[in-house]
Motif scaffolding. Sequence first.
Motif, PDB file in Angstrom:
ATOM      1  N   ARG B  44      47.256  39.871  38.838  1.00 32.64           N
ATOM      2  CA  ARG B  44      45.842  40.195  39.031  1.00 32.64           C
ATOM      3  C   ARG B  44      45.716  41.292  40.203  1.00 32.64           C
ATOM      4  O   ARG B  44      45.108  42.152  39.905  1.00 32.64           O
ATOM      5  CB  ARG B  44      45.210  38.606  39.861  1.00 32.64           C
ATOM      6  CG  ARG B  44      43.890  38.533  39.797  1.00 32.64           C
ATOM      7  CD  ARG B  44      43.321  37.089  39.616  1.00 32.64           C
ATOM      8  NE  ARG B  44      43.945  36.425  40.860  1.00 32.64           N
ATOM      9  CZ  ARG B  44      43.015  36.284  41.987  1.00 32.64           C
ATOM     10  NH1 ARG B  44      42.054  36.951  42.124  1.00 32.64           N
ATOM     11  NH2 ARG B  44      43.583  35.626  42.937  1.00 32.64           N
ATOM     12  N   LYS B 157      31.458  41.607  39.424  1.00 31.33           N
ATOM     13  CA  LYS B 157      32.516  40.851  40.087  1.00 31.33           C
ATOM     14  C   LYS B 157      33.659  40.323  38.718  1.00 31.33           C
ATOM     15  O   LYS B 157      34.638  40.426  39.220  1.00 31.33           O
ATOM     16  CB  LYS B 157      32.001  39.528  40.455  1.00 31.33           C
ATOM     17  CG  LYS B 157      32.807  38.403  40.895  1.00 31.33           C
ATOM     18  CD  LYS B 157      33.142  38.930  42.545  1.00 31.33           C
ATOM     19  CE  LYS B 157      34.384  38.272  42.967  1.00 31.33           C
ATOM     20  NZ  LYS B 157      34.802  38.727  44.099  1.00 31.33           N
ATOM     21  N   GLY B 161      37.824  40.700  39.554  1.00 33.02           N
ATOM     22  CA  GLY B 161      37.636  39.250  40.125  1.00 33.02           C
ATOM     23  C   GLY B 161      37.542  38.235  39.448  1.00 33.02           C
ATOM     24  O   GLY B 161      37.729  37.104  39.680  1.00 33.02           O
ATOM     25  N   ASN B 236      36.834  43.320  43.100  1.00 36.39           N
ATOM     26  CA  ASN B 236      37.567  42.268  43.572  1.00 36.39           C
ATOM     27  C   ASN B 236      37.219  41.601  44.918  1.00 36.39           C
ATOM     28  O   ASN B 236      37.198  40.280  45.089  1.00 36.39           O
ATOM     29  CB  ASN B 236      39.121  42.355  43.681  1.00 36.39           C
ATOM     30  CG  ASN B 236      40.064  41.269  43.752  1.00 36.39           C
ATOM     31  OD1 ASN B 236      39.537  40.192  43.443  1.00 36.39           O
ATOM     32  ND2 ASN B 236      41.121  41.606  44.280  1.00 36.39           N
ATOM     33  N   VAL B 237      36.550  42.583  45.845  1.00 35.14           N
ATOM     34  CA  VAL B 237      36.392  42.083  47.209  1.00 35.14           C
ATOM     35  C   VAL B 237      34.541  42.073  47.311  1.00 35.14           C
ATOM     36  O   VAL B 237      34.082  42.187  48.270  1.00 35.14           O
ATOM     37  CB  VAL B 237      36.825  42.634  48.389  1.00 35.14           C
ATOM     38  CG1 VAL B 237      38.261  42.072  48.352  1.00 35.14           C
ATOM     39  CG2 VAL B 237      37.030  44.093  48.098  1.00 35.14           C
TER      40      VAL B 237
END
Lengths: 329, 343
Positions: B44, B157, B161, B236-237
């Motif tokens: 990931r 997202k 993620g 991811n964030v």
Amino acid sequence: MFKKIMALMAVGVLATACGGGSETTAEGGAPASGGGDSTITMGFAQVGAESGWRTANTKSVQESAKAAGIDLKFSDAQQKQENQIKAIRSYIQQKVDVIAFSPVVESGWDTVLQEAKAANIPVILTDRAVDSADKTLYKTFLGSDFVEEGKKAGQWLVEQYASETGDVNIVELQGTTGSAPANDRKAGFAEVIGADPKFKVIASQSGDFTRAKGKEVMDAFLKANPDIDVLYAHNDDMGLGAIEAIEGAGKVPGKDIKIITVDAVKDGMQALADGKINYIVECSPLLGPQLMDLAKKVLAGETVPERVVTEETTFTQEQAKQALPTRQY
Amino acid sequence: MKRLAWPAGILAALLLVNLIFTDHFFQIEIKDGHLYGSLIDIFRFGAPLILVALGMTLVIATKGIDLSVGSVVAIAGAMACLQISTLPSQDSIGGVLGAIGIALGLAVALGIGNGFLVAIVGIQPIIATLILMVAGRGLAQLITDGQIITINSAPYKLVGGGYWLTLPFGIIIVAVVLALIAFVTRRLALGLLIESVGGNAEASRLSGIRARGLLIVVYAFCALCAGIAGLMISSNVSSADGNNAGLWIELDAILAVVIGGTSLAGGRFSLGGTVLGALIIQTLTTTIYSIGVPPETTLLFKALVVTIVCLLQSPAFRAKVFRSRRKPAPPTVPAGEKVTVRT
């Protein structure tokens, strides 16, 4: 011909780098109270605009200079010490009344500070310190006490777990390795929780003060340590990244794992109000008003303390909900 | 295949260290309907690096180098997040796709700029891309206004993620891109053309290969890979950080390419090696966090492992060190480099 053009261009580039190009002068309002007929002129050499925290810091200095009626000469060093030294030299030549700056790095300031002293211009350090042995080179240092911030975080933890008898497993996300805030926030926290052996820091790694690294490191922590009770992150951003990792692991941030961070930027305060963070220790960039106050005192000949700590507070979830609507940064 | 033996062996050794020192490292479970575990994390968090390194492999195969990928990562992430933050509804799929399109389009345009400087103007690749490396981070901060842009968009997202069919979506993107590159370079003639340009650009041009156009395409593709990686990192964030996103990823990518056995002299490349190289770097990072190497010594630890990896990869070093234990072997020449002179 070509050489001449290149030489001209090089001179142009140098002139811009001196801070001459990026200098702005805030318009002075009312004349300064103690200064008699002339307004106070302050030269401020900022580090750069590398983060939201820094931008808020710049804005605070500019706005409070205006409010205090101080004529501000501002320069942006773009994170380079040589630019800052050039800016300070140009302030000395312009004969400003007082020089304030946030040193990019700790060492290498003696020569230029000597020049300022020889020209009889007082210097105030903001936000970061210098390591000069000669303390007479500057009047005072205004900034946050990072050790104190770490202690405040530790004290909240000790109070929260006062009745806990079992072990409290803590993981720590450190700031950029070797930076003063990372070293000091770690030391202050360790000092307070070290008094009670039930507090165990089971893992501590650097997350470089960024969300992406905070998430990545927290993900690894969660796999390697099945029972984490508390996360202590050296800034909000790493904490915010870690929250995503905790949610990804099927746990509830703020409940299954209690989270303490430092800074209190807007996104962090939002997460605190949402119950995802439990406690934030403020590290305020809004030191403009205190700086202007100190500058006036120094010029009026009053003695000022060698070290002035920024006025800072702490936030619980309830306090965050109240403070959030008026949060400036 | 034999060339991949060393990187594969090194990766296995790193995993073995984790097997010994970290509990549950190989444990993979299903949590909230998706796979969960340290190995999944490696894929990931390694996905952006694999993508950037794949693009870099092609550039290096043409005897070039692209230092600007880190800046492109930051720019693409910043652009996408800025667009999404202005959407009336951040969950609208059309709006998010539009933002992704604009961000990737910008990345490709920057890559074409690099290619133009290298192929048409004739600036050395390291200098040409250095320009964007320095200026690009400024551009990214200009886009984000020096702040961190935080968004809250479910469709976005997913990119970096999210999960699809229990697999992290990033891995699926990497698999698709890898399959695409492998197909056009190994099943079609493109790989051969790239290698020939890397071997000798002038000779290739004289033999009828459009070296200039090919170079521009390769740099544009490298930037596209970096752009996708930038989307993953920011997704991811759920935020764009112009200052820190993709910082130093160009160096990790070059390292991954070199560990994977692609020569910086150009003319030859190994996609499988690059993927292994990137996985080695990410496994190393995860290992450091898992076994708890103190942060003060992390860089030294990494440097030691990389040094060992590079030494093991060097045929000259292996010949010298292992000579005393084994029969003296003549310096091995890879099969591909053998030249037969017919008389």
